[in-house]
Enzyme design. Structure first.
Site, PDB file in Angstrom:
ATOM      1  N   HIS A   1       0.692  -1.251   0.064  1.00  0.00           N
ATOM      2  CA  HIS A   1       0.132   0.020  -0.097  1.00  0.00           C
ATOM      3  C   HIS A   1       1.036   1.359  -0.038  1.00  0.00           C
ATOM      4  O   HIS A   1       0.543   2.260   0.862  1.00  0.00           O
ATOM      5  CB  HIS A   1      -1.036  -0.130   1.186  1.00  0.00           C
ATOM      6  CG  HIS A   1      -1.894  -0.971   1.229  1.00  0.00           C
ATOM      7  ND1 HIS A   1      -3.134  -0.946   0.669  1.00  0.00           N
ATOM      8  CD2 HIS A   1      -2.076  -2.400   1.706  1.00  0.00           C
ATOM      9  CE1 HIS A   1      -3.896  -2.197   0.760  1.00  0.00           C
ATOM     10  NE2 HIS A   1      -3.319  -3.128   1.560  1.00  0.00           N
TER      11      HIS A   1
ATOM     12  N   ASN B   1     -10.322  -2.763   2.442  1.00  0.00           N
ATOM     13  CA  ASN B   1      -9.953  -2.621   1.163  1.00  0.00           C
ATOM     14  C   ASN B   1     -11.397  -2.475   0.444  1.00  0.00           C
ATOM     15  O   ASN B   1     -12.318  -2.381   1.048  1.00  0.00           O
ATOM     16  CB  ASN B   1      -9.239  -4.016   0.723  1.00  0.00           C
ATOM     17  CG  ASN B   1      -7.850  -4.335   1.100  1.00  0.00           C
ATOM     18  OD1 ASN B   1      -7.323  -3.204   1.370  1.00  0.00           O
ATOM     19  ND2 ASN B   1      -7.395  -5.555   0.923  1.00  0.00           N
TER      20      ASN B   1
HETATM   21 FE1  HDE Z   1      -2.544  -4.968   5.422  1.00  0.00          FE
HETATM   22  N1  HDE Z   1      -0.665  -3.945   5.767  1.00  0.00           N
HETATM   23  N2  HDE Z   1      -1.757  -6.692   6.013  1.00  0.00           N
HETATM   24  N3  HDE Z   1      -4.227  -5.614   4.744  1.00  0.00           N
HETATM   25  N4  HDE Z   1      -2.887  -3.016   4.790  1.00  0.00           N
HETATM   26  C1  HDE Z   1      -0.199  -2.793   5.592  1.00  0.00           C
HETATM   27  O1  HDE Z   1       0.853  -1.644   7.414  1.00  0.00           O
HETATM   28  C2  HDE Z   1      -0.651  -6.933   6.745  1.00  0.00           C
HETATM   29  C3  HDE Z   1      -4.383  -7.068   4.853  1.00  0.00           C
HETATM   30  C4  HDE Z   1      -4.340  -2.805   4.407  1.00  0.00           C
HETATM   31  O2  HDE Z   1      -3.367   3.604   3.946  1.00  0.00           O
HETATM   32  C5  HDE Z   1       0.848  -2.463   6.506  1.00  0.00           C
HETATM   33  O3  HDE Z   1       1.042   0.690   7.552  1.00  0.00           O
HETATM   34  C6  HDE Z   1      -0.642  -8.218   6.985  1.00  0.00           C
HETATM   35  C7  HDE Z   1      -6.030  -7.147   4.664  1.00  0.00           C
HETATM   36  C8  HDE Z   1      -4.412  -1.407   4.187  1.00  0.00           C
HETATM   37  O4  HDE Z   1      -1.680   3.343   5.540  1.00  0.00           O
HETATM   38  C9  HDE Z   1       1.325  -3.792   7.289  1.00  0.00           C
HETATM   39  C10 HDE Z   1      -1.750  -8.894   6.477  1.00  0.00           C
HETATM   40  C11 HDE Z   1      -6.302  -5.938   4.381  1.00  0.00           C
HETATM   41  C12 HDE Z   1      -3.256  -0.853   4.318  1.00  0.00           C
HETATM   42  C13 HDE Z   1       0.083  -4.756   6.753  1.00  0.00           C
HETATM   43  C14 HDE Z   1      -2.434  -7.932   5.773  1.00  0.00           C
HETATM   44  C15 HDE Z   1      -5.425  -5.042   4.456  1.00  0.00           C
HETATM   45  C16 HDE Z   1      -2.334  -2.064   4.890  1.00  0.00           C
HETATM   46  C17 HDE Z   1       1.765  -1.939   5.332  1.00  0.00           C
HETATM   47  C18 HDE Z   1      -2.118 -10.434   6.279  1.00  0.00           C
HETATM   48  C19 HDE Z   1      -7.945  -5.710   4.235  1.00  0.00           C
HETATM   49  C20 HDE Z   1      -2.794   0.415   3.980  1.00  0.00           C
HETATM   50  C21 HDE Z   1       2.144  -0.485   5.919  1.00  0.00           C
HETATM   51  C22 HDE Z   1      -2.811 -10.930   7.509  1.00  0.00           C
HETATM   52  C23 HDE Z   1      -8.902  -5.976   5.126  1.00  0.00           C
HETATM   53  C24 HDE Z   1      -2.960   1.488   5.114  1.00  0.00           C
HETATM   54  C25 HDE Z   1       1.320  -0.289   6.854  1.00  0.00           C
HETATM   55  C26 HDE Z   1      -2.647   2.964   5.111  1.00  0.00           C
HETATM   56  C27 HDE Z   1      -1.035  -1.975   5.223  1.00  0.00           C
HETATM   57  C28 HDE Z   1       0.207  -6.090   7.060  1.00  0.00           C
HETATM   58  C29 HDE Z   1      -3.688  -8.263   5.026  1.00  0.00           C
HETATM   59  C30 HDE Z   1      -5.477  -3.796   4.253  1.00  0.00           C
HETATM   60  C31 HDE Z   1       2.844  -4.321   6.646  1.00  0.00           C
HETATM   61  C32 HDE Z   1       0.199  -9.060   7.656  1.00  0.00           C
HETATM   62  C33 HDE Z   1      -6.779  -8.545   4.783  1.00  0.00           C
HETATM   63  C34 HDE Z   1      -5.795  -0.647   3.475  1.00  0.00           C
HETATM   64  O5  HDE Z   1       1.514  -3.557   8.323  1.00  0.00           O
END
Ligand code: HDE
Length: 719
Positions: free
Chosen positions: A97, A170
């Protein structure tokens, strides 16, 4: 000692970290030292330039040298400070992201959930809660293009009176994987391949489809990302989903399961793939510019917040596990109840300070909102805090204004890099016996956050529950819920992506999964790839349920816009173009709350038939029709002949036609159409604009997203 128990002689209520109403009245919504969005330091015109230490600078054009042609001196502290600071301007981009755009707004409650949750934000109808929303793509780097085929992040930070609640969702309600332990593999596979460093912001490569085709649980998500959901027209025209099942917890500790939905008032809208590819070249900032323009122009995008509420009995009777993030609960099975609206009405003052530094954390919940055991959510709750430390470099990232709560905060945490909020006084621990005035805050068992006391049982195992084993039924349900043109787009996208995959066995392996979803889709994709034989269906842990009913809520076109409001008409104009027609058209566009942009041979504009001069926004080669929702060609006879010879004007009409767009045509347009190769093909989507009287009807016609029947005629894959 039980948490929050006061020492003898102390009055915990007075020291509570939770604001009372009087405090709220004076403090809420006001910046609390660091509570604003950015610390305003305007670069005042006329002020003397200084160093970071406040030393006035005499010359900012030349470094200090020994003689006019001599060496630069280390002694030049101004030069060193300037370059040192510049060298450290970047912070690590988000590992996923990375490319995103944030804006401010508010959430307003329209239907109280007071009987279901004690979450303060859901109590009082009409009350507004400040919000910051960051939209993003997932795979691409910070500088990648907006219209990559990808999931979009829809992360909402709500600054409630009882702390920040982050709903980090999302635009697609399901995810690729069921367990967070697979996330690094998924993202490694999607990102540029490690030896070559490409492709950027694309899933159309071997590693991605290799991983996916070995991960059957991703098949439902595959249907969504191959649909037009992954190429939205605008951030304003996509839905948002909390994805996981969460809990709402009432005052009397009753838990209700909940799934969150954001529904855009603008209707669902997407572009088509060939258009997306061209938009990325014409305007890589297409989505952020769109949001900027809309809010700047006072057209504030709005979403309804909907909830699907259910109890344990429903969860037990539902045919899939509600803890499995690769499944939805269809709206037809469990209706979405609208409880509020989100309005985005303010741009950031500084992109870095707000959009880059905003730190969303799934574990940011408030009293009354709680987690479930969804293994994806549980893993995320670990990941987000960790990633903020890496990116923002300090546990004090909550001191950064965009991350700071807007309610009072009181705790004993202290120090660390870049500590901006440093409490005064002697006492930095508890329990203490310094009394209520200097003794600091105390936990409050009644108002403080308490986790729902869910029962846990079972042996410690690395195992996936049996109830997560059906990987194809909802993928099929999504596919059969689409209109034929939408199904065609899914097939086309799969053929496109897999055609970029070099290894034939990976292509075939993916097709073997499609056979468990829909045989016609599998055949179509196999045919599009030129597979000599159809591979056997992939081995399925559970047979596909073919009886699931289609859901209208899953189609973009069935949930499209009801008017042209908020969209953009491109008007190709020439000198001597019919002034009254032009005037009527822009009035009709204005009347429905839409905007228009003039494209002409020169940016200086044109002189219309009545001598009025109108400036153009785009020179023709900078304003291709892919930038617009519909187009009109209003040209004089001579102007049409002139533009007909121009290759970009030919592209303008050819692309608009090929992308299924509505095209308004004045009489003079003929030469452009014939040189553009579409003159013989005109259909009902090409509307003649004979005079001013036709303008309003044209604007009514373009309310529909596209003239879809055309696609079946102009695309080889449709034949
Ligand atoms: Fe994320 N995800 N994600 N994700 N995600 C990040 O956090 C992660 C997942 C989502 O505008 C990171 O600040 C893992 C699902 C958004 O700043 C990180 C898993 C969904 C954003 C991270 C998921 C998301 C992130 C990277 C598996 C939808 C952007 C930078 C379990 C429900 C937020 C940060 C923004 C961002 C980890 C799966 C949505 C690395 C480990 C499912 C919208 O922490």
């Amino acid at each position: 000692m039980a948490q929050g128990k006061p020492l003898p002689g102390e009055t915990p209520a007075k020291a509570s970290p939770i604001p009372n109403d009087a405090q709220i009245a004076t403090t809420y919504l006001e910046p609390q030292g660091v509570g604003g969005e950015t610390q305003q330091t305007p670069r005042e015109g006329g002020a003397i330039l200084t160093s970071q230490q406040g030393v006035p600078i005499a010359d900012d054009q030349n470094s200090l040298k020994q003689g006019p042609r001599g060496p630069t001196l280390v002694e030049d502290f101004h030069f060193r400070e300037k370059i040192f600071h510049f060298d450290h301007e970047r912070i690590p981009e988000r590992v996923v992201h990375a490319r995103g755009y944030g804006v401010h707004g508010y959430f307003e409650l329209t239907d109280s959930l007071a009987d279901i949750t004690r979450a303060d934000i859901f109590q009082r109808v009409g009350e507004r809660t400040p919000a910051f929303v960051r939209f993003s793509t997932v795979a691409g780097s910070k500088g990648s293009s907006d219209l990559a085929r990808d999931v979009r992040g829809f992360a909402v930070k709500l600054y409630t009176r009882e702390g920040n609640w982050d709903l980090v969702g999302n635009n697609i309600p399901v995810f690729f994987i069921q367990d967070a332990i697979k996330f690094p593999d998924l993202i490694h596979a999607a990102k540029p391949e490690p030896d070559r460093g490409f492709p950027q912001a694309q899933t159309a490569h071997d590693n991605f489809w290799d991983f996916i085709s070995l991960t059957p649980e991703s098949m439902h998500m595959v249907m969504w990302i191959m649909s037009d959901r992954a190429i939205p027209r605008s951030f304003r025209t996509m839905e948002g989903f909390g994805v996981h099942t969460f809990r709402l917890v009432s005052d009397d500790d009753k838990s209700t399961f909940v799934k969150f939905h954001w529904k855009p008032k603008q209707g669902l809208q997407s572009v088509v793939w060939n258009e997306a590819v061209k938009i990325n070249g014409a305007d890589p900032d297409f989505h952020r510019r769109d949001l900027w323009d809309a809010i700047n122009g006072g057209d504030f995008p709005e979403w309804e917040l909907g909830v699907q509420l259910f109890d344990q009995a429903f969860a037990d009777s539902f045919e899939f596990d509600v803890l499995d993030a690769t499944k939805i609960i269809p709206e037809e099975v469990l209706p979405v109840r609208t409880i509020g609206r989100l309005v985005l009405d303010r741009l950031v003052d500084n992109f870095f300070a707000e959009t880059e530094q905003v730190a969303f954390c799934t574990q940011n919940v408030v009293p009354g909102i709680d987690f479930t055991n969804d293994p994806l959510l549980q893993g995320r709750n670990f990941s987000y805090l960790d990633t903020q430390l890496k990116r923002l470099g300090s546990p004090n990232f909550t001191h950064i204004p965009i991350n700071a709560p807007k309610c009072p905060i009181a705790h004993f945490q202290q120090d660390g890099h870049m500590a901006m909020v440093n409490p005064v006084g002697r006492v930095n621990y508890e329990p203490n016996s310094w009394g209520p005035t200097v003794g600091g805050p105390r936990a409050d068992p009644a108002r403080g956050y308490s986790s729902f006391a869910s029962e846990a049982e079972g042996a410690k195992l690395r195992i996936r529950p049996e109830s997560f084993a059906d990987h194809y039924s909802q993928a099929r349900q999504f596919f059969i819920s689409q209109l034929p043109v939408e199904q065609k787009h899914i097939a086309d996208a799969l053929v496109f992506e897999l055609s970029k995959v070099e290894r034939p066995d990976i292509r075939a392996r993916l097709v073997s999964h499609l056979r468990n979803i829909d045989e016609a889709l599998a055949s179509k994709v196999a045919d599009g790839l030129g597979l000599a034989t159809l591979p056997d269906p992939a081995q399925a842990a559970m047979p596909t349920k073919t009886e699931l009913a289609p859901s209208d809520a899953l189609s973009i076109i069935k949930n499209g816009p009801s008017s042209f409001k908020g969209r953009k008409l491109g008007i190709l104009l020439s000198d001597e173009a019919d002034a009254s027609l032009f005037d009527a058209l822009v009035k009709a566009v204005d009347k429905v709350g839409a905007v228009y942009e003039i494209v002409a041979a020169k940016v200086g504009g044109v002189a219309l038939s009545d001598g009025t001069r109108v400036a153009a926004k785009q020179k023709i080669d900078g304003g291709p029709s892919v930038l617009f929702d519909a187009v009109a060609i209003i040209v004089s006879e001579e102007g049409g002949i002139l533009l007909g010879d121009d290759a970009t004007a030919q592209d303008f009409v050819r692309d608009a036609f090929g992308h299924g767009k509505f095209i308004g045509l004045s009489a003079g347009a003929e030469p452009i159409l014939s040189k553009g190769g579409i003159a013989g093909n005109l259909d009902e989507g090409c509307v003649r604009l004979e005079s001013a009287r036709d303008a309003a009807a044209f604007v009514d016609t373009i309310a529909a997203l596209r003239h879809w029947p055309r696609e079946l005629r102009v695309d080889l894959d449709a034949k």
